[in-house]
Design an enzyme around this catalytic site. Structure first.
Site, mmCIF file in Angstrom:
data_model
loop_
_atom_site.group_PDB
_atom_site.id
_atom_site.type_symbol
_atom_site.label_atom_id
_atom_site.label_comp_id
_atom_site.label_asym_id
_atom_site.label_seq_id
_atom_site.Cartn_x
_atom_site.Cartn_y
_atom_site.Cartn_z
ATOM 1 N N ASP A 57 -6.303 -5.928 5.383
ATOM 2 C CA ASP A 57 -5.738 -4.985 4.755
ATOM 3 C C ASP A 57 -5.542 -3.575 6.320
ATOM 4 O OD1 ASP A 57 -5.149 -2.626 3.833
ATOM 5 O OD2 ASP A 57 -7.109 -1.965 2.566
ATOM 6 N N MET A 65 -11.154 -6.344 5.405
ATOM 7 C CA MET A 65 -10.818 -4.757 6.249
ATOM 8 C C MET A 65 -10.084 -5.650 7.350
ATOM 9 S SD MET A 65 -9.836 -2.773 4.065
ATOM 10 C CE MET A 65 -9.162 -1.335 5.608
ATOM 11 N N MET A 93 -9.554 7.521 -0.892
ATOM 12 C CA MET A 93 -10.460 7.886 -0.289
ATOM 13 C C MET A 93 -11.002 9.038 -0.813
ATOM 14 S SD MET A 93 -7.814 7.467 3.131
ATOM 15 C CE MET A 93 -6.954 5.382 3.309
ATOM 16 N N HIS A 132 -1.213 -1.753 -4.031
ATOM 17 C CA HIS A 132 -2.209 -1.370 -3.551
ATOM 18 C C HIS A 132 -2.533 0.178 -3.382
ATOM 19 C CE1 HIS A 132 -5.861 -2.820 -1.466
ATOM 20 N NE2 HIS A 132 -5.324 -1.367 0.357
ATOM 21 N N SER A 167 1.101 -1.062 0.027
ATOM 22 C CA SER A 167 0.068 -0.468 -0.063
ATOM 23 C C SER A 167 0.896 1.205 -0.438
ATOM 24 C CB SER A 167 -0.474 -0.617 1.546
ATOM 25 O OG SER A 167 -1.588 1.333 1.358
ATOM 26 N N GLY A 210 -0.837 2.831 9.156
ATOM 27 C CA GLY A 210 -0.369 2.646 10.847
ATOM 28 C C GLY A 210 -1.252 2.452 11.526
ATOM 29 N N GLY A 233 -9.543 3.560 6.173
ATOM 30 C CA GLY A 233 -9.121 5.362 6.312
ATOM 31 C C GLY A 233 -7.910 5.747 6.465
ATOM 32 N N SER A 238 2.186 0.447 6.247
ATOM 33 C CA SER A 238 3.313 1.378 6.573
ATOM 34 C C SER A 238 4.750 0.244 7.492
ATOM 35 C CB SER A 238 3.042 2.160 7.746
ATOM 36 O OG SER A 238 1.930 1.076 8.604
ATOM 37 N N ASP A 288 -5.069 3.102 -2.775
ATOM 38 C CA ASP A 288 -6.377 3.188 -1.803
ATOM 39 C C ASP A 288 -6.700 5.060 -2.335
ATOM 40 O OD1 ASP A 288 -6.234 1.026 0.203
ATOM 41 O OD2 ASP A 288 -3.678 1.478 1.209
ATOM 42 N N HIS A 292 -8.271 -0.021 -4.275
ATOM 43 C CA HIS A 292 -9.027 -0.209 -3.569
ATOM 44 C C HIS A 292 -9.914 1.055 -3.039
ATOM 45 C CE1 HIS A 292 -9.216 -0.420 1.344
ATOM 46 N NE2 HIS A 292 -10.807 -1.059 0.618
ATOM 47 N N MET A 319 -12.344 3.092 -1.590
ATOM 48 C CA MET A 319 -13.438 3.480 -0.056
ATOM 49 C C MET A 319 -13.652 5.056 -0.719
ATOM 50 S SD MET A 319 -10.410 2.786 2.818
ATOM 51 C CE MET A 319 -8.668 2.838 0.921
#
Ligand code: DX5
Ligand code: ZN
Length: 215
Positions: free
Chosen positions: A175, A137, A37, A33, A8, A145, A142, A198, A35, A66, A68
């Site tokens: 994930d 998930m 958002m 990956h 990610s 870390g 969101g 992370s 993400d 992904h 979101m």
């Protein structure tokens, strides 16, 4: 069998994103990956299709997008054109998930369906014959870390059992909060695709970090 590692880039250094992607693939990661958002389905805002388009050719590795976002159906074509190899949307955000899987397939892209930690995994069972991947998930979506939510392990096992019993040969992806310790737990529970942000990008030795997740 070793797991597929989807790195990610949410935790990458954005001042040199292309180099970060090359570095993490050279270290042994299999997929990137990506993400997305929107500040509405989740609080945070990340990046969108123009960023995907500009980094797509950095690597030959597949881009695992992904989403979101609310109204995922509105965005699938843009992400497919920008270079997504897989598009995963959230069950919680889709009006007609079965139809959305068909629409993603019609764009020549593989389709994943994701559930948040509190959504019962049984809700995706009826989509298993159609989907290429289910993303369970293991943190609230969101942010990168966060700590792994161990209650999600039972969902992974239940989904693995259901797929095995019915002969559905699909990926089970996890994930959030994946490191060397939690990787063992999720693989034992039946996951075969591990997203990690992370842990991989902050590692001193990326190759060793990838290796510690795979085996
Ligand atoms: C969280 C994202 C994740 C995130 C994982 O909403 O979907 O992909 O980047 O980050 P880590 O591995 O740091 O938990
Ligand atoms: Zn993600």
């Amino acid at each position: 069998m070793s797991a597929i590692i989807s790195a990610s880039i949410l935790s990458a250094d954005f001042t040199k994103l292309g180099e970060e992607i090359k570095r993490i693939i050279a270290a042994g990661s299999d997929w990137i990956h990506f993400d997305v958002m929107d500040g509405s389905f989740v609080d945070n805002i990340s990046y969108g299709s123009p960023v995907l388009k500009s980094v797509k050719n950095c690597t030959g590795a597949p881009f695992d997008v992904h989403l979101m976002v609310v109204n995922p159906e509105k965005h699938i074509e843009t992400f497919a054109k920008a270079g997504a190899d897989n598009i995963t949307f959230h069950l919680e955000a889709a009006d007609n998930p079965a139809e959305l899987i068909d629409k993603i397939h019609a764009l020549g892209v593989s389709a994943g369906v994701s559930v948040k930690p509190k959504t019962p995994v049984e809700k995706v069972f009826e989509l298993c014959p159609k989907a290429d991947m289910i993303l369970v998930m293991t943190v609230e979506p969101g942010y990168g870390g966060q700590g792994f939510i161990s209650e999600t392990l039972e969902k992974i096992s239940a989904l693995r059992r259901f797929c095995d019993e019915n002969g559905y040969d699909i990926h089970i992806e996890v994930d959030g909060g994946i490191d060397a310790n939690t990787a063992k737990l999720v693989k034992n529970a039946g996951a075969d695709v591990l997203v990690s942000g992370s842990y991989l990008f902050k590692a001193e030795n990326a190759e060793e970090a990838v290796e510690s997740l795979k085996f």
